[in-house]
Every structure is written in structure tokens, then in C-alpha cells.
Design an enzyme around this catalytic site. Structure first.
Site, PDB file in Angstrom:
ATOM      1  CG  MET A   1      -1.912   1.151   1.256  1.00  0.00           C
ATOM      2  SD  MET A   1      -3.117   1.031   2.598  1.00  0.00           S
ATOM      3  CE  MET A   1      -4.168  -0.266   1.961  1.00  0.00           C
ATOM      4  CB  CYS A   2       0.596   4.448  -1.809  1.00  0.00           C
ATOM      5  SG  CYS A   2       0.500   3.775  -3.470  1.00  0.00           S
ATOM      6  CD  GLN A   3       3.298   3.904   4.230  1.00  0.00           C
ATOM      7  OE1 GLN A   3       3.398   4.576   5.253  1.00  0.00           O
ATOM      8  NE2 GLN A   3       2.621   2.759   4.203  1.00  0.00           N
ATOM      9  CB  ILE A  75       6.315   6.444  -0.504  1.00  0.00           C
ATOM     10  CG1 ILE A  75       7.351   7.475  -0.034  1.00  0.00           C
ATOM     11  CG2 ILE A  75       6.992   5.132  -0.858  1.00  0.00           C
ATOM     12  CD1 ILE A  75       8.072   7.076   1.225  1.00  0.00           C
ATOM     13  CE  LYS A  77       3.546  -3.581  -2.215  1.00  0.00           C
ATOM     14  NZ  LYS A  77       3.478  -4.348  -0.947  1.00  0.00           N
TER      15      LYS A  77
END
Length: 259
Positions: A1-3, A75, A77
Site C-alpha cells: 500500500m502507498c504511503q 511514496i 506501491k
């Protein structure tokens, strides 16, 4: 999962401490990163499809303390869309002579809205499609830049139809405030006088905020997972829509559940 990472403050502030810990999480999220700094009506936008752990752009951000009252970082993903510069968050658009910046964490399934010529995605992510649709609908709802309260109410109506397609954690700013929607996981903290010392969770780094602030400073930070291990972060509830202005959460009637 993105941040996701967002900052909202009442005075220009640098994000070096928080970004240092945040970038460390790119070891598990290697599909690109980006960060946007508002400076008055302008925006400094830095994106790279390389990981924030190896990107020279990320290294520059860590060493060059850009000061801003509104910052959005991401960030990636990848879930939809190839690893490429055009698919790297944050995304930026112009409306009513003002820049708008957006970053998304999640996955929207079968979200294919009708978009007119003014707002179309450059890449092929669900995130950019969602941003374009929000901007399109905001432009239909208002004749000019709405107040923070009115835009919050509009977003509370627009977000649920998108969130029904999946996970829709996002940050949005137009340089006046920071709007935050939680679908699954987001945390925030408001820092104000008396400032204390903070210890990063992901790196052996401590900062004494009292040495770098004044008694009038206020800073709100929003992130997917808490960045520090010795501060009291507040977890947002699923479906919650919040807005931060001048470093504090706004107690607006429209800031509530949106999905």
C-alpha cells in the site's frame, strides 16, 4: 500500500525531519515518490519513478530544507498503472487560477468516470482519474474558489461515490488548507507550544522542536502510519473527512464522515 504524508502550518515550515522517516518506508514501496511544496500561489513539485531510498531527488529534499505552509508527499506501491513518471504522485492541476495538488493511497476498482476536456489524466492510474473527476465536479459546483467550509461540504458529497469503488485515502490542497479523507488508515498530530522532543520510529533520529520554533507556531502532520514513537497520534476513522488550516484541525460542520 502507498504511503501518504501531509503538512499544514501557520508559518512556513520544513519537512526534513518527517520526510527522513517517511522516505525510509520506501524500502517496501519502491515504485516512485513525489512531494509538493506550496509557496504563495506557486508550487514546487518534485517526482521520481525511482524509489525514495535511492533517488537523487529524494536525497536533495532531505538536504535542502524547503519551507512551506502546505506540503503533500507520497511514496508509491503500484496497484494500477505502470511504474512511470506520469503515474507518480502527487498530481497537480489548475482551476480558477490556482494550483491544486492531490495524492492517493488505495485501489479503486472499475472507476471509469466520464471526464470532459478540461480534466483528463496524463497517466493510467485510478488515482489520477479520481483527482480529475473531483476537480471536474468541484468546478461544476462553484463559480470560483470556494471558502474552506464550502469546499469541505462539497467534498463530503463527492467522496462517497468514489469511495464505494475501493480504498480512497487521500490528501488534497489548494494552498489554503489541507483536506484529508480516510478510507482505511491515516493518523494525524497537531504540534503547538510548548514544543517537545520527537523520536523517529523508522530511524535513529531525534529533534527538539522547541529549538526550531516560536510560541506562536502551529503544525499539523498527517501520515499513513505514525512517524514518531514518543508522540500521541490520532487515528482517523474510516469514512472520516477532515480539513486542516493554519496548523490546526478545523471544527467545521462539513468535516465529518464522507463515505
Amino acid at each position: 500500500m502507498c504511503q501518504l504524508l501531509g503538512l499544514n502550518a501557520n508559518t512556513p515550515t520544513d519537512l526534513v525531519f518527517s520526510f527522513t522517516g517517511f522516505a525510509h518506508r520506501a524500502e517496501e514501496h519502491r515504485d516512485g515518490f513525489g512531494i509538493a511544496f506550496f509557496e504563495g500561489p506557486g508550487v514546487r513539485l518534485f517526482v521520481d519513478h525511482q524509489s525514495a531510498t535511492t533517488s537523487p531527488v529524494a536525497e536533495m529534499i532531505r538536504r535542502y530544507p524547503i519551507h512551506s505552509r502546505h506540503i503533500i508527499a507520497h511514496i508509491r506501491k503500484a496497484t494500477q498503472g505502470r511504474v512511470a513518471l506520469e503515474n507518480t504522485h502527487p498530481f497537480m492541476r489548475e482551476l480558477w487560477g490556482r494550483y491544486w495538488v492531490f495524492a492517493h493511497n488505495g485501489n479503486l476498482v472499475d472507476f471509469q468516470p466520464k471526464l470532459h476536456a478540461a480534466f483528463r489524466p496524463v497517466g493510467d492510474t485510478d488515482s489520477e482519474r479520481a483527482f480529475c473527476w473531483l476537480m471536474q465536479e468541484i468546478s461544476k459546483c462553484h463559480a470560483g474558489v470556494p471558502s474552506v467550509a464550502h469546499l469541505t461540504q462539497t467534498l463530503a458529497e463527492l467522496v462517497p461515490p468514489v469511495a464505494r469503488h475501493g480504498t480512497f485515502n487521500f490528501l488534497l490542497s489548494n494552498g489554503e488548507a489541507l483536506w484529508v479523507h480516510c478510507s482505511t488508515k491515516l493518523h494525524y498530530i497537531e504540534r503547538a507550544h510548548p514544543f517537545d522532543t520527537a523520536q523517529l520510529q523508522d530511524e535513529d533520529l531525534t529533534v527538539d522542536f522547541a529549538a526550531h520554533t516560536t510560541p506562536d507556531d502551529r503544525v499539523a502532520v498527517v501520515v499513513t502510519e505514525p512517524l514518531t514513537c514518543n508522540e500521541a497520534w490520532t487515528a482517523m476513522a474510516p469514512g472520516e473527512l477532515l480539513v486542516f488550516e493554519n496548523g490546526r484541525r478545523c471544527p467545521l460542520a462539513g468535516a465529518g464522515r464522507a463515505g
